[in-house]
Design a protein around this motif. Structure first.
Motif, mmCIF file in Angstrom:
data_model
loop_
_atom_site.group_PDB
_atom_site.id
_atom_site.type_symbol
_atom_site.label_atom_id
_atom_site.label_comp_id
_atom_site.label_asym_id
_atom_site.label_seq_id
_atom_site.Cartn_x
_atom_site.Cartn_y
_atom_site.Cartn_z
ATOM 1 N N UNK A 106 -10.861 -46.407 -0.794
ATOM 2 C CA UNK A 106 -10.739 -46.214 -2.240
ATOM 3 C C UNK A 106 -10.885 -44.735 -2.596
ATOM 4 N N UNK A 107 -11.822 -44.044 -1.926
ATOM 5 C CA UNK A 107 -12.032 -42.620 -2.186
ATOM 6 C C UNK A 107 -10.755 -41.828 -1.915
ATOM 7 N N UNK A 108 -10.155 -42.051 -0.749
ATOM 8 C CA UNK A 108 -8.930 -41.327 -0.385
ATOM 9 C C UNK A 108 -7.809 -41.635 -1.377
ATOM 10 N N UNK A 109 -7.620 -42.910 -1.704
ATOM 11 C CA UNK A 109 -6.537 -43.300 -2.609
ATOM 12 C C UNK A 109 -6.723 -42.701 -3.997
ATOM 13 N N UNK A 110 -7.949 -42.732 -4.525
ATOM 14 C CA UNK A 110 -8.203 -42.192 -5.869
ATOM 15 C C UNK A 110 -7.947 -40.687 -5.931
ATOM 16 N N UNK A 111 -8.405 -39.964 -4.906
ATOM 17 C CA UNK A 111 -8.236 -38.509 -4.923
ATOM 18 C C UNK A 111 -6.782 -38.107 -4.695
ATOM 19 N N UNK A 112 -6.081 -38.814 -3.818
ATOM 20 C CA UNK A 112 -4.657 -38.521 -3.614
ATOM 21 C C UNK A 112 -3.876 -38.834 -4.880
ATOM 22 N N UNK A 113 -4.213 -39.924 -5.538
ATOM 23 C CA UNK A 113 -3.533 -40.280 -6.789
ATOM 24 C C UNK A 113 -3.767 -39.222 -7.866
ATOM 25 N N UNK A 114 -4.996 -38.718 -7.945
ATOM 26 C CA UNK A 114 -5.322 -37.703 -8.945
ATOM 27 C C UNK A 114 -4.473 -36.448 -8.756
ATOM 28 N N UNK A 115 -4.222 -36.091 -7.498
ATOM 29 C CA UNK A 115 -3.385 -34.913 -7.216
ATOM 30 C C UNK A 115 -1.912 -35.231 -7.431
ATOM 31 N N UNK A 116 -1.470 -36.357 -6.913
ATOM 32 C CA UNK A 116 -0.053 -36.721 -7.005
ATOM 33 C C UNK A 116 0.404 -36.889 -8.451
ATOM 34 N N UNK A 117 -0.477 -37.380 -9.309
ATOM 35 C CA UNK A 117 -0.115 -37.577 -10.717
ATOM 36 C C UNK A 117 0.235 -36.282 -11.416
ATOM 37 N N UNK A 118 -0.252 -35.154 -10.867
ATOM 38 C CA UNK A 118 0.044 -33.854 -11.465
ATOM 39 C C UNK A 118 1.412 -33.321 -11.050
ATOM 40 N N UNK A 119 1.975 -33.874 -9.989
ATOM 41 C CA UNK A 119 3.224 -33.341 -9.450
ATOM 42 C C UNK A 119 4.404 -34.294 -9.574
ATOM 43 N N UNK A 120 4.141 -35.557 -9.774
ATOM 44 C CA UNK A 120 5.231 -36.532 -9.808
ATOM 45 C C UNK A 120 5.283 -37.246 -11.150
ATOM 46 N N UNK A 121 6.442 -37.760 -11.447
ATOM 47 C CA UNK A 121 6.607 -38.557 -12.667
ATOM 48 C C UNK A 121 6.524 -40.044 -12.351
ATOM 49 N N UNK A 122 6.463 -40.373 -11.049
ATOM 50 C CA UNK A 122 6.335 -41.776 -10.661
ATOM 51 C C UNK A 122 4.953 -42.295 -11.042
#
Length: 456
Positions: free
Chosen positions: A153-169
């Motif tokens: 969960x930790x890895x997924x939440x942190x990757x999502x937090x970063x990815x949300x800044x770069x992608x529109x998906x």
């Protein structure tokens, strides 16, 4: 008991190469002198390993733990829990040493120690001796798999937090968890820990570098401390207890480290490895919780990295790097339950099979699947940490060591006024209360959040 003692002695002699003819009596037998460790660690190396074992995702959750307790309660009770954990670890190590000395074996595992202790304890506890190894293994396996769930969960939440800044998906947390499944399977299929050693070193470097970045963020523009609540509610205090216990307790690591030391007597004592390491870790955790909660207050999240400004490159970098470190640590944490299940329960049923390696890989993949199912079902990082801390470590780190000491000292070594008996009963009650109250509060909060669709 005499037959059991002889059996243990013979097993210990055969397993560890002890020359039983050298043993003339219990008082003359020092288990430390008969241990034959292939690659023993020095005191300094053991201290480094202890710090490594204690500094995981738990420290990043301390600001949220303080949110559940309040500033003053968090400050005071983190020190109290740290002292309690340290004391109970001393109790456990000393009880195991006494049992090894009594039965003339160099080393006993935690489950073995629990069984032998109960066999020599009060009559009311002896019937449970044969079941105790399974109970200890159950809590150890659940705890280690729980850590793995937290890491996913930790890895997924942190990757999502970063990815949300770069992608529109607009990918959900569930989708990010699923996308990480194959990498987690691959790292758990590494059977030799030596292959993970270089990556583990990298993870340590990343972890300590991350603390510097965390300090950079939390010490900027601190608000007026009087605005931060000093006390939390009684309802949320068990959540604080579970999170702090999860963060500070390292019972599995401690036993393994003490068993592999070149000079095991340097582990205990006032200035021994355990005390020095736990004092350092406790102070670090108190500092992280105190300053992090002071900075972010009631906005503190399950991982303090999620509070950092999402648009800043440094914050994004540290989320990615720390996720890499935690991903690597997954392989180390999953190794423990796989070893217990494989060597203790499965291997004896597969003797003579020519597909042992296939079955071991099946077990490793199945373990990953179990942790992913839990992570997908309840992707609540903070509550996951608190739940597994309260449920597993209240038993493994507090109640079980007290039970073991009580049995080891029964009936003639309980101290003046049976003070050891009173103290151990108090610890057992405290551990069971922490388990029940912490688990109830966590499960209640999980149900409420899932019902409301809150996954953060």
């Amino acid at each position: 008991m005499e037959n059991e003692s002889l059996k243990l002695r013979n097993v210990g002699n055969e397993k560890y190469g002890t020359d039983k003819e050298e043993v003339t009596g219990e008082d003359d037998y020092d288990p430390h002198l008969y241990r034959k460790v292939e690659h023993p660690t020095s005191n300094s190396e053991t201290l480094i390993h202890l710090l490594k074992g204690c500094l995981g995702t738990g420290i990043l959750a301390m600001p949220e733990a303080f949110k559940n307790a309040g500033m003053v309660n968090g400050l005071v009770f983190t020190f109290v829990i740290g002292a309690l954990c340290t004391y109970c670890l001393h109790v456990l190590v000393q009880a195991q040493y006494t049992l090894c000395k009594r039965y003339r074996v160099p080393i006993l595992t935690y489950p073995e120690s629990m069984k032998i202790a109960l066999e020599s304890g009060p009559k009311c506890l002896r019937p449970y001796a044969k079941f105790s190894p399974f109970l200890v293994d159950f809590f150890l396996i659940v705890y280690q798999l729980g850590i793995c769930c937290v890491y996913i969960v930790f890895v997924a939440k942190n990757i999502k937090a970063v990815a949300d800044e770069y992608t529109t998906n607009d990918f959900t947390l569930t989708q990010y968890i699923l996308m990480s499944f194959i990498p987690f399977v691959l790292i758990n299929c590494i059977r030799n820990l030596k292959l993970l050693a270089p990556f583990s070193t990298l993870a340590n470097v990343i972890t300590f570098a991350s603390f510097g970045v965390v300090c950079y963020y939390v010490f900027q523009d601190l608000p007026d401390i009087s605005e931060v609540p000093a006390f939390g509610t009684l309802y949320t205090f068990p959540l604080f207890f579970g999170t702090t216990l999860f963060a500070l307790e390292a019972v599995g690591v401690v036993i393994a480290l003490e068993n592999n030391m070149k000079t095991p007597k340097g582990f205990g004592g006032y200035c021994g490895v355990l005390n020095v390491g736990m004092v350092f870790v406790t102070v670090l955790y108190v500092g992280m919780g105190f300053v992090g909660y002071w900075k972010y207050g009631d906005l503190s999240k399950a991982s303090i990295t999620l509070n950092f400004p999402p648009q800043e490159f440094l914050a994004k970098s540290i989320r990615i790097l720390y996720s890499v470190a935690i991903f690597i640590s997954y392989g180390l944490q999953a190794y423990v339950p796989v070893e217990i299940m494989w060597k203790t329960y499965m291997l004896k049923h597969l003797e003579g099979s020519d597909r042992l390696m296939v079955w071991e890989y099946v077990l490793r993949i199945a373990s990953v699947i179990v942790t992913f199912v839990l992570a997908l079902t309840i992707p609540l990082l903070g509550l996951f940490i608190s739940l597994f801390g309260a449920f597993c470590l209240s038993a493994l780190g507090i109640a079980f060591p007290a039970i073991m000491e009580l049995c080891v000292k029964w009936p003639n070594d309980l101290g003046p006024g049976n003070i050891v008996l009173v103290k151990d009963i108090a610890l057992i009650i405290f551990g069971i209360t922490g388990l029940l109250a912490g688990s109830y509060s966590c499960i209640s909060e999980i149900v409420q959040k899932l019902s409301a669709g809150q996954l953060d």
